[in-house]
Design an enzyme around this catalytic site. Structure first.
Site: not given
Length: 275
Positions: A44-45, A83, A115, A182
């Site tokens: 999703d970056s 994602d 996440e 991360e």
């Protein structure tokens, strides 16, 4: 070799590092595939590096499906992970399974990533029961950026470090086949990697993880809005592209492009009959 959940697990067991890069389109996916990278993350970056948002929060399921489908066409051997965007799995377990299914069915992803630690174990378990492989993501979780108070290293205190270790064990127990760490201190990331049976993929988590992931625009120096500490520029492709664009502009303006070799021909007789 076509990479699968099984081959990736065997890499951890053999002590062979796993490589992962992001991709968001067919052409880049094909290059990454041909380079022998084992995994592609359609992150999703893309909201930041492709769509120009300030963070990942505006990215939608439609965005993710669109880009994942393009990447899947170019990744013949590389294992594609998509994602799950913000609010695509947080509302309910049913919502999470449905959206994970869309990324596989419509986007042709091989696995999904979401996440969170223990708080999303219900979603992870349900998605896995639907026969969809899941990558977990703990530490700095960009979708929680407002709750975290910014992009900060996670797990530095004893309490926070213990929570990350517990989260890692929880997502493994819930059925995740891999976990991304991360912005986690290197020694903690190594400890987590050694404690888990499943592979860990680090981004800003040191070389004690079972593999690494970077955003390709970062590692090629194509994205210059900011540079995280964990990014290494493996090539200055951004500058090379800029120079190529400038040279193209120069040649178009001075008339040296296109040349004869770039031009289609027609007989003079045809042209003469048009006057």
């Amino acid at each position: 070799m076509k990479h699968t959940v099984t081959t990736l697990q065997k890499q951890k067991e053999a002590g062979n590092k796993i490589t992962m890069l992001t991709a968001y389109d067919y052409s880049m996916a094909k290059l990454i595939n041909d380079a022998g990278i084992e995994m592609i993350l359609v992150g999703d970056s893309l909201g930041m590096v492709m769509l120009g948002y300030e963070d990942t929060l505006p990215v939608t399921m439609e965005d993710m499906i669109h880009h994942t489908r393009a990447v899947a066409r170019g990744a013949r051997e590389t294992f594609v992970v998509a994602d799950m965007p913000f609010m695509s799995y947080q509302v309910s377990i049913e919502q999470a399974v449905k959206n994970a299914g869309r990324l596989v069915q419509e986007g042709h992803a091989k696995a999904v990533k979401l996440e969170g630690g223990a708080a999303v174990c219900g979603q992870i378990s349900a998605i896995v029961k639907a026969s969809i492989p899941v990558v977990a993501h703990i530490g700095l979780t960009p979708q929680s950026i407002h709750a975290l108070g910014g992009y900060k290293v996670q797990g530095k205190s004893q309490e926070a470090a213990r929570q990350l270790l517990e989260d890692a064990k929880a997502v493994e127990a819930a059925g995740a086949f891999m976990v991304v760490l991360e912005c986690v201190p290197a020694k903690l990331a190594r400890l987590i990697s050694e404690a888990l049976h499943i592979p860990t993929i680090g981004i800003g988590a040191g070389n004690g993880c079972d593999g690494q992931v970077l955003v390709y625009q970062d590692m090629l120096h194509m994205f210059s809005d900011f540079k995280p500490k964990f990014v290494k520029h493996f090539a200055d492709i951004g500058e090379a592209m800029k120079q190529a664009f400038q040279e193209y502009s120069r040649q178009v303006k001075n008339g040296s492009f296109p040349e004869e070799e770039h031009t289609y021909q027609i007989s003079d007789e045809v042209i003469e009959k048009l006057y």
